[in-house]
Design a protein around this motif. Structure first.
Motif, mmCIF file in Angstrom:
data_model
loop_
_atom_site.group_PDB
_atom_site.id
_atom_site.type_symbol
_atom_site.label_atom_id
_atom_site.label_comp_id
_atom_site.label_asym_id
_atom_site.label_seq_id
_atom_site.Cartn_x
_atom_site.Cartn_y
_atom_site.Cartn_z
ATOM 1 N N PRO A 105 0.610 -1.203 -0.205
ATOM 2 C CA PRO A 105 0.106 -0.083 0.172
ATOM 3 C C PRO A 105 0.959 1.135 0.158
ATOM 4 C CG PRO A 105 -0.137 -1.220 2.119
ATOM 5 C CD PRO A 105 0.673 -1.749 1.098
ATOM 6 N N PHE A 106 0.522 2.142 -0.826
ATOM 7 C CA PHE A 106 1.278 3.461 -0.818
ATOM 8 C C PHE A 106 1.380 4.351 0.321
ATOM 9 C CE2 PHE A 106 -0.854 2.930 -5.188
ATOM 10 C CZ PHE A 106 0.553 2.182 -5.901
ATOM 11 N N GLN A 107 2.602 4.771 0.685
ATOM 12 C CA GLN A 107 2.779 6.039 1.717
ATOM 13 C C GLN A 107 2.802 7.057 0.953
ATOM 14 O OE1 GLN A 107 5.921 3.585 3.439
ATOM 15 N NE2 GLN A 107 4.860 3.569 5.241
ATOM 16 N N ALA A 108 2.029 8.096 1.143
ATOM 17 C CA ALA A 108 2.409 9.145 0.619
ATOM 18 C C ALA A 108 3.484 9.972 0.507
ATOM 19 C CB ALA A 108 1.517 10.361 1.182
ATOM 20 N N GLU A 109 4.355 9.775 1.407
ATOM 21 C CA GLU A 109 5.984 10.413 1.583
ATOM 22 C C GLU A 109 6.689 9.863 0.466
ATOM 23 O OE1 GLU A 109 5.008 8.729 4.885
ATOM 24 O OE2 GLU A 109 3.689 10.072 4.661
ATOM 25 N N ARG A 110 6.580 8.480 0.436
ATOM 26 C CA ARG A 110 7.385 7.418 -0.543
ATOM 27 C C ARG A 110 7.066 7.830 -1.910
ATOM 28 N NH1 ARG A 110 10.632 6.130 -3.387
ATOM 29 N NH2 ARG A 110 11.277 4.119 -3.986
ATOM 30 N N VAL A 111 5.683 7.929 -2.157
ATOM 31 C CA VAL A 111 5.191 8.383 -3.612
ATOM 32 C C VAL A 111 5.923 9.731 -4.004
ATOM 33 C CG1 VAL A 111 3.383 8.958 -4.889
ATOM 34 C CG2 VAL A 111 3.229 7.059 -3.426
ATOM 35 N N ILE A 112 5.653 10.812 -2.990
ATOM 36 C CA ILE A 112 6.187 12.112 -3.513
ATOM 37 C C ILE A 112 7.850 12.129 -3.740
ATOM 38 C CG2 ILE A 112 6.312 14.540 -2.751
ATOM 39 C CD1 ILE A 112 3.771 13.572 -3.796
ATOM 40 N N GLU A 113 8.288 11.460 -2.711
ATOM 41 C CA GLU A 113 9.898 11.387 -2.900
ATOM 42 C C GLU A 113 10.387 10.584 -4.202
ATOM 43 O OE1 GLU A 113 12.911 8.144 -1.138
ATOM 44 O OE2 GLU A 113 11.575 8.928 0.411
ATOM 45 N N ALA A 114 9.706 9.598 -4.599
ATOM 46 C CA ALA A 114 10.150 8.883 -5.652
ATOM 47 C C ALA A 114 9.630 9.718 -6.885
ATOM 48 C CB ALA A 114 9.158 7.680 -6.053
ATOM 49 N N VAL A 115 8.639 10.404 -7.047
ATOM 50 C CA VAL A 115 8.168 11.485 -8.336
ATOM 51 C C VAL A 115 9.123 12.409 -8.099
ATOM 52 C CG1 VAL A 115 6.614 13.003 -8.924
ATOM 53 C CG2 VAL A 115 5.686 10.656 -8.199
#
Length: 120
Positions: A105-115
């Motif tokens: 499941p996505f963690q917002a911080e990880r998604v933003i960091e990767a993007v």
């Protein structure tokens, strides 16, 4: 700043979650696709700066779609999304040209960091 994003996932709920995370953080979601074939079409149509791509989908999986997108645009920036326990697929994805991957499941911080990392 390039921040036009195409979200690809066969689950509408997952697309909604990623879209929510991205838009709250100032990114523009320019399109969504629910399978790899649609992703390739939308990529050509929209020319997004980045694609988030689910690996496991009907019709055409994410790795095949990634390869097709990269054939047309070698500079394409694609982040793969996978459920836990798909390490072998993640390695395939990176070898096929994915820039990063995020685990569900996505963690917002990880998604933003990767993007942010991939768009730099």
């Amino acid at each position: 700043m390039g921040n036009r994003i195409l979200i690809v996932d066969d689950a509408a709920f997952m697309r909604m979650m990623i879209k929510d995370i991205l838009t709250k953080n100032g990114f523009e979601v320019v399109g969504e696709a629910q399978d790899g074939a649609q992703a390739v079409e939308k990529y050509e149509e929209l020319s997004p700066d980045l694609v988030t791509m689910d690996i496991t989908m009907p019709e055409m999986d994410g790795i095949t779609a990634l390869k097709k997108i990269r054939e047309k645009d070698p500079a394409a920036k694609v982040i793969m999304c996978s459920a836990m326990g798909q390490q072998a697929m993640v390695i395939d994805a990176i070898q096929a040209g994915a820039k990063d991957f995020i685990v569900k499941p996505f963690q917002a911080e990880r998604v933003i960091e990767a993007v942010q990392k991939v768009l730099e």
